[in-house]
Design an enzyme around this catalytic site. Structure first.
Site, PDB file in Angstrom:
ATOM      1  CG  ASP A 195      37.614  43.894  32.643  1.00 49.57           C
ATOM      2  OD1 ASP A 195      38.145  45.011  32.632  1.00 49.57           O
ATOM      3  OD2 ASP A 195      37.144  43.369  33.692  1.00 49.57           O
ATOM      4  CB  ILE A 196      38.810  39.418  35.494  1.00 47.69           C
ATOM      5  CG1 ILE A 196      38.768  38.034  36.103  1.00 47.69           C
ATOM      6  CG2 ILE A 196      38.617  40.504  36.545  1.00 47.69           C
ATOM      7  CD1 ILE A 196      39.935  37.755  37.044  1.00 47.69           C
ATOM      8  CG  ASN A 216      38.030  54.325  33.807  1.00 49.74           C
ATOM      9  OD1 ASN A 216      37.264  55.093  33.239  1.00 49.74           O
ATOM     10  ND2 ASN A 216      37.720  53.058  34.037  1.00 49.74           N
ATOM     11  N   GLY A 232      37.777  56.790  38.166  1.00 50.92           N
ATOM     12  CA  GLY A 232      37.387  55.398  38.398  1.00 50.92           C
ATOM     13  C   GLY A 232      38.488  54.405  38.088  1.00 50.92           C
ATOM     14  CD  GLN A 233      44.424  54.583  36.370  1.00 55.52           C
ATOM     15  OE1 GLN A 233      44.476  55.810  36.430  1.00 55.52           O
ATOM     16  NE2 GLN A 233      45.376  53.855  35.836  1.00 55.52           N
ATOM     17  CG  HIS A 282      43.648  49.713  32.061  1.00 50.70           C
ATOM     18  ND1 HIS A 282      44.308  50.114  33.202  1.00 50.70           N
ATOM     19  CD2 HIS A 282      42.318  49.834  32.345  1.00 50.70           C
ATOM     20  CE1 HIS A 282      43.425  50.447  34.127  1.00 50.70           C
ATOM     21  NE2 HIS A 282      42.212  50.295  33.631  1.00 50.70           N
ATOM     22  CG  LEU A 283      41.851  51.726  24.713  1.00 51.40           C
ATOM     23  CD1 LEU A 283      41.188  53.056  25.082  1.00 51.40           C
ATOM     24  CD2 LEU A 283      42.536  51.849  23.353  1.00 51.40           C
ATOM     25  CG  HIS A 284      38.237  49.961  30.196  1.00 51.86           C
ATOM     26  ND1 HIS A 284      37.856  48.929  31.024  1.00 51.86           N
ATOM     27  CD2 HIS A 284      38.953  50.810  30.967  1.00 51.86           C
ATOM     28  CE1 HIS A 284      38.318  49.147  32.256  1.00 51.86           C
ATOM     29  NE2 HIS A 284      38.992  50.289  32.242  1.00 51.86           N
TER      30      HIS A 284
HETATM   31  P1  AMP Z   1      40.098  50.530  35.840  1.00 51.39           P
HETATM   32  O1  AMP Z   1      38.983  50.672  36.823  1.00 51.39           O
HETATM   33  O2  AMP Z   1      39.970  51.450  34.655  1.00 51.39           O
HETATM   34  O3  AMP Z   1      41.456  50.635  36.487  1.00 51.39           O
HETATM   35  O4  AMP Z   1      39.960  49.092  35.221  1.00 51.39           O
HETATM   36  C1  AMP Z   1      40.590  47.977  35.736  1.00 51.39           C
HETATM   37  C2  AMP Z   1      39.948  46.788  35.068  1.00 51.39           C
HETATM   38  O5  AMP Z   1      40.799  45.669  35.234  1.00 51.39           O
HETATM   39  C3  AMP Z   1      38.586  46.413  35.656  1.00 51.39           C
HETATM   40  O6  AMP Z   1      37.613  46.457  34.632  1.00 51.39           O
HETATM   41  C4  AMP Z   1      38.815  44.995  36.185  1.00 51.39           C
HETATM   42  O7  AMP Z   1      37.693  44.166  36.023  1.00 51.39           O
HETATM   43  C5  AMP Z   1      39.999  44.527  35.372  1.00 51.39           C
HETATM   44  N1  AMP Z   1      40.845  43.521  35.977  1.00 51.39           N
HETATM   45  C6  AMP Z   1      41.382  43.529  37.227  1.00 51.39           C
HETATM   46  N2  AMP Z   1      42.138  42.436  37.412  1.00 51.39           N
HETATM   47  C7  AMP Z   1      42.091  41.726  36.265  1.00 51.39           C
HETATM   48  C8  AMP Z   1      42.654  40.482  35.841  1.00 51.39           C
HETATM   49  N3  AMP Z   1      43.450  39.750  36.642  1.00 51.39           N
HETATM   50  N4  AMP Z   1      42.389  40.053  34.579  1.00 51.39           N
HETATM   51  C9  AMP Z   1      41.594  40.773  33.780  1.00 51.39           C
HETATM   52  N5  AMP Z   1      41.035  41.945  34.111  1.00 51.39           N
HETATM   53  C10 AMP Z   1      41.261  42.405  35.344  1.00 51.39           C
END
Ligand code: AMP
Length: 114
Positions: A29-30, A87, A93-94, A100-102
């Site tokens: 995650d960035i 999410n 909070g998406q 995607h699975l955190h």
């Molecule tokens: P969500 O809030 O569940 O949709 O999570 C989206 C996640 O994607 C967040 O934790 C962001 O930090 C992550 N994210 C967004 N853009 C990127 C990217 N280019 N590379 C890696 N992670 C990212």
């Protein structure tokens, strides 16, 4: 509609990819919320868990979890424990509408989540 994660799948934008199969991709995650924060995604474009179809996507969801277990072992957080989060939607909070699975770990998680 395609998302930034589709661009990562297609290697159009860079990401720290740590696991890849023909169906699944995982990258860091960035904006990490824990010492370990990895996103595990299907290559198939599914907007959120709300669109998961029981019959067609059952194997895929299993693959996401199996990948999370494998990555947790590789990154040394399997035994201490970790958190897996999907999410979904606005109140969930998406932000990115590609399923995607955190995978979060490397510190003690709190409950309730924010
Ligand atoms: P969500 O809030 O569940 O949709 O999570 C989206 C996640 O994607 C967040 O934790 C962001 O930090 C992550 N994210 C967004 N853009 C990127 C990217 N280019 N590379 C890696 N992670 C990212």
């Amino acid at each position: 509609m395609s998302t930034i994660f589709k661009k990562i799948i297609d290697k159009e934008i860079p990401a720290q990819i740590i696991y890849e199969t023909d169906k699944v991709l995982a990258f860091k995650d960035i904006n990490p919320q824990a010492p370990v924060h990895v996103l595990i995604i299907p290559k198939k474009e599914i907007p959120s868990v709300r669109e998961v179809d029981t019959s067609e996507d059952a194997g895929l969801m299993n693959e996401l979890i199996a990948a999370a277990n494998k990555i947790a072992k590789e990154l040394g957080i399997f035994d201490s424990g970790f958190r897996l989060v999907f999410n979904a939607g606005k109140d969930g909070g998406q932000d990115v509408y590609h399923l995607h699975l955190h995978l979060l770990g490397g510190r003690k998680m709190t409950w309730p989540p924010g």
